[in-house]
Design a protein around this motif. Structure first.
Motif, short mmCIF file in Angstrom:
data_model
loop_
_atom_site.label_atom_id
_atom_site.label_comp_id
_atom_site.label_asym_id
_atom_site.label_seq_id
_atom_site.Cartn_x
_atom_site.Cartn_y
_atom_site.Cartn_z
N GLY A 28 -4.92 -5.41 -6.17
CA GLY A 28 -3.69 -4.92 -5.52
C GLY A 28 -2.54 -4.68 -6.47
N SER A 38 -8.27 4.06 -1.66
CA SER A 38 -8.53 2.84 -2.44
C SER A 38 -9.92 2.30 -2.14
N ASN A 49 -3.58 7.47 5.39
CA ASN A 49 -2.72 8.48 4.76
C ASN A 49 -3.46 9.44 3.85
N ALA A 61 -10.22 -0.40 -9.34
CA ALA A 61 -10.12 0.48 -8.18
C ALA A 61 -8.86 0.17 -7.39
O1 SFD Z 1 2.79 4.25 5.54
C1 SFD Z 1 -6.58 -11.56 -5.61
N1 SFD Z 1 -0.39 1.45 2.76
C2 SFD Z 1 -0.81 2.48 3.58
N2 SFD Z 1 -1.98 3.16 3.43
C3 SFD Z 1 -2.45 4.00 4.40
O2 SFD Z 1 -3.53 4.59 4.26
N3 SFD Z 1 -1.73 4.20 5.56
C4 SFD Z 1 -0.51 3.59 5.79
O3 SFD Z 1 0.07 3.72 6.86
C5 SFD Z 1 0.03 2.83 4.69
N4 SFD Z 1 1.36 2.30 4.72
C6 SFD Z 1 1.46 0.97 4.29
C7 SFD Z 1 0.62 0.55 3.22
C8 SFD Z 1 0.81 -0.75 2.72
C9 SFD Z 1 1.77 -1.59 3.30
C10 SFD Z 1 1.97 -2.97 2.75
C11 SFD Z 1 2.55 -1.16 4.40
C12 SFD Z 1 2.38 0.12 4.89
C13 SFD Z 1 3.54 -2.06 5.07
C14 SFD Z 1 -1.00 1.32 1.42
C15 SFD Z 1 -2.36 0.63 1.39
O4 SFD Z 1 -2.30 -0.57 2.09
C16 SFD Z 1 -2.77 0.39 -0.06
O5 SFD Z 1 -2.84 1.65 -0.68
C17 SFD Z 1 -4.13 -0.30 -0.23
O6 SFD Z 1 -4.19 -1.48 0.53
C18 SFD Z 1 -4.41 -0.63 -1.70
O7 SFD Z 1 -5.65 -1.25 -1.79
P1 SFD Z 1 -6.00 -2.34 -2.95
O8 SFD Z 1 -7.37 -2.87 -2.67
O9 SFD Z 1 -5.71 -1.78 -4.26
O10 SFD Z 1 -4.91 -3.52 -2.70
P2 SFD Z 1 -4.93 -4.61 -1.49
O11 SFD Z 1 -5.45 -4.01 -0.24
O12 SFD Z 1 -3.56 -5.19 -1.43
O13 SFD Z 1 -5.97 -5.73 -1.95
C19 SFD Z 1 -5.78 -6.56 -3.07
C20 SFD Z 1 -6.51 -7.87 -2.83
O14 SFD Z 1 -6.60 -8.65 -4.00
C21 SFD Z 1 -6.32 -10.01 -3.69
N5 SFD Z 1 -5.86 -10.64 -4.91
N6 SFD Z 1 -7.76 -12.14 -5.35
C22 SFD Z 1 -8.22 -13.05 -6.26
N7 SFD Z 1 -7.54 -13.39 -7.39
C23 SFD Z 1 -6.34 -12.82 -7.67
N8 SFD Z 1 -5.67 -13.15 -8.77
C24 SFD Z 1 -5.81 -11.87 -6.74
N9 SFD Z 1 -4.66 -11.15 -6.71
C25 SFD Z 1 -4.72 -10.41 -5.59
C26 SFD Z 1 -5.28 -9.92 -2.59
O15 SFD Z 1 -5.16 -11.10 -1.85
C27 SFD Z 1 -5.81 -8.74 -1.79
O16 SFD Z 1 -6.75 -9.11 -0.80
S1 SFD Z 1 2.62 3.40 4.42
O17 SFD Z 1 3.82 2.63 4.16
O18 SFD Z 1 2.22 4.13 3.24
#
Ligand code: SFD
Ligand code: AMP
Length: 618
Positions: free
Chosen positions: A197, A422, A60, A407
């Protein structure tokens, strides 16, 4: 407790969370820090963790600078417009100028990109979005991280950050536990990048009971990204800016590909275009923001919510026209099969064939995130070449705690990053973290055993609570001396839903409700000392809940502080229903005192570094 093994790992850079931002950070840290020890620790397994676990159908955020499709300035204008004027333009610009190189790497690494057959360019879904066959998006980026890290730890949930005992306000690593083995893990690190996340399930979701766990944002996104920094006194920004998403009903299928690529549109229950009906009413609330193009996401929601309140539901997405084209029909289905399979399953189970029946839409429960059309998160330094003084303190993406970086969803103020942005922000944070470590030179981080041992006792306490308290119950799950994580979660969701502007109250709140909300959250915090966990998996649930609860406190404090309704359609302050640019054209900051647990709030000036342009980007 004696039986629990402690595993130590000393490293230079610790990446907490291996989602999009975390894999980007791990990859880039190796590029700049060839001889550094880089460790990534992930709650799940990075091959399928985070919001991108199921895959995505679009990237996106892609400028297309190689074809002069957009420039970073255009993206700043777009994000600023969508967020009703309030973004950190320095952060947004910085991400936008680097995001294309990230996408080109994804392409090199084998992510199947769709191409426009005539031009050979990436196939555009919309002005900013390009289309991919993204079922394997996450394993592909995970591979890059795996090849870059010294070590990836899967199945370890980080619960607390460690602080350096040699220097005030400097991070020293993090601790957590392995939810399979139960081992206690201590990571001492010179720099920590939090990439954990966003937060779902802090507001009561529409799907409860039979559908519990079905949300748009990943149900396992539990707000650690906010709770970890908040607990050590890092400042947060725009936490009031929770997001509500228009989604296909019950399956939460995203609408972007439908609106932008399939050119479908919405109608109310009578088949009317309802959006224009609410134009004058919205204009009274927000002024000229309603005339911006594209109409800000929150204001599109607003028309939807008002129409449903006025009895005009259900709202339908008109798919029956576009789906007559077999190519578009395939795209429509594939969009969900590669990203939100549950939506296709819901349609199948309810006999909905979108070729012959227009499916219903809904507005979701609110989520807390920093990467979609919303920008809640940590207050970080910007890049030195762009940021005004108040936004810059030495290292790009460093929070107000030294050595602590963020980040992706973690970082506030920079909306519309999505998956690619991200990952890019992870790269930017890692580059700066390497520089930070190089500048530290021989300066050592000091983390004493006592700090680690104290956290060990705190982390495993829910197991003790359960072990002792379970003897007091003869049947069922209601105990006089502990609450289970699910009970605590439902209580949290009810509080946030009813008092902080969730679905039950049509996203409405006010000062009185918010004050009550804070009282109830305080009491919940007290009771969370008595959460009981029967095994390591429930221990994770207990800590997820605790992280959600502290995130919720911060969201509520922010919502109380901002005395206006800046984003109608995300939430409403019934006592201040209008946008108030005179007093609130600013960013909000909070800091929780780690010793007292009390929050203090402040306003920070908003700097526009990119000019307006006559034709706002669409
Ligand atoms: O259309 C611990 N997103 C979309 N982005 C796009 O580019 N295109 C799309 O089509 C997107 N669409 C979409 C999106 C998300 C979802 C759920 C759907 C549809 C159904 C958004 C992106 O996914 C989002 O912007 C990024 O993933 C954000 O990245 P980041 O790194 O900030 O978050 P993450 O990927 O969820 O990773 C977080 C990680 O941390 C882990 N974690 N690990 C250790 N200890 C802890 N305490 C932790 N807490 C969390 C997690 O397990 C995870 O791996 S649309 O709808 O927009
Ligand atoms: P979504 O699938 O709703 O998460 O949206 C994916 C992308 O499309 C995001 O960049 C949204 O901001 C954008 N988008 C969704 N719906 C619209 C719309 N009606 N007009 C303009 N952009 C949209």
């Amino acid at each position: 407790m004696g039986k629990i093994k402690t595993v130590y790992e000393d490293c230079d850079i610790l990446v907490v969370g291996g989602g999009m931002a975390g894999t980007g950070a791990t990859f880039e840290a190796r590029y700049w820090g060839r001889d550094l020890k880089i460790v990534c620790v992930e709650k799940a397994n990075i091959d399928r963790s985070g919001a991108v676990a199921q895959g995505l159908y679009a990237i996106n955020c892609y400028m297309g600078m190689q074809w002069d499709e957009n420039q970073p300035e255009d993206h700043v204008r777009y994000a600023r417009n969508d967020l009703m004027g309030l973004v950190r333009e320095d952060l947004g610009y910085d991400m936008a100028r680097h995001v294309d190189s990230t996408v080109h790497m994804f392409d090199d690494w084998g992510l199947p990109m769709m191409r426009n057959e005539k031009t050979g360019r990436y196939l555009r879904e919309g002005k900013w979005q390009i289309m991919i066959h993204g079922e394997s998006y996450k394993p592909i980026v995970a591979e890059a991280a795996k090849k870059s890290a010294d070590k990836i730890y899967n199945r370890i949930m980080i619960t607390h950050l460690l602080m350096d005992e040699g220097k005030e306000n400097r991070v020293g690593g993090a601790v957590g536990f392995n939810m399979r083995t139960g081992d206690y893990h201590v990571f001492r690190a010179k720099a920590v990048i939090v990439a954990a996340g966003g937060a779902s399930h802090i507001f009561k979701p529409r799907a409860v009971g039979e559908g519990m766990g079905r949300t748009w944002y990943a149900p396992w996104s539990n707000g650690s990204a906010y709770a970890l920094p908040i607990a050590v006194g890092a400042k947060m920004t725009q936490m009031e800016n929770r997001i509500v998403l228009t989604r296909f009903k019950d399956g939460y299928g995203p609408v972007g590909a439908y609106f932008l690529h399939l050119k479908t549109y919405t109608r109310n229950g009578k088949g009317e275009n309802y959006e224009k009906k609410w134009y004058e009413q919205t204009k009274k609330l927000v002024g000229e923001y309603i005339d911006h193009h594209p109409v800000p996401t929150c204001l599109r929601n607003h028309a939807f919510i008002e129409e449903v309140k006025a009895g005009g539901g259900p709202i339908h997405m008109v798919t029956t026209e576009a789906f007559q084209d077999p190519h578009l029909e395939v795209i429509g289905w594939e969009n969900f099969l590669g990203m939100t399979i549950g939506q296709a399953v819901v349609w199948a189970s309810q006999n909905i064939d979108p070729k012959y029946e227009d499916p219903e839409l809904t507005t979701s429960e609110p989520y807390v995130m920093g990467s979609h059309a919303t920008c809640s998160g940590a207050w970080v330094s910007g890049p030195e070449d762009l940021s005004p003084n108040e936004y810059f303190w030495g290292y790009n993406r460093m929070m107000t705690v030294d050595g602590l970086f963020g980040a992706g969803d973690t970082v506030g103020g920079s909306a519309h990053k999505f998956s690619s942005g991200s990952f890019t922000e992870g790269r930017l944070a890692a580059k700066a973290a390497v520089k930070y470590i190089q500048d530290l030179g021989n300066d050592k981080i000091e983390v004493k055993d006592k700090q680690c041992e104290d956290f060990k006792k705190i982390i495993y306490k829910p197991l003790e609570n359960y072990k002792v308290g379970r003897n007091e119950i003869t049947a069922g799950t209601v105990s006089p001396s502990y609450i289970l994580p699910i009970q605590g979660l439902q209580r949290l969701q009810k509080i946030m839903d009813e008092y902080c502007g969730g679905i039950t109250v049509n996203y409405m709140t006010n000062e009185n409700l918010l004050k009550k909300c804070l009282d109830l959250l305080d009491m919940l915090q007290e009771d969370l000392e008595h959460v009981g966990a029967e095994d390591y998996h429930q221990l994770m649930r207990a800590w997820e809940l605790k992280h959600r609860a502290i995130t919720s406190q911060c969201v509520t404090e922010h919502t109380l502080f901002r005395e206006e309704t800046r984003w109608p359609g995300y939430y409403y302050r019934g006592d201040h229903m209008k946008v108030d640019d005179e007093n609130w054209h600013c960013l909000t900051l909070s800091r929780r005192d780690p010793k007292t647990g009390k929050f203090t709030m402040e306003k920070v000036p908003l700097y526009h570094i990119v000019d307006e342009k006559k034709n706002e980007a669409s």
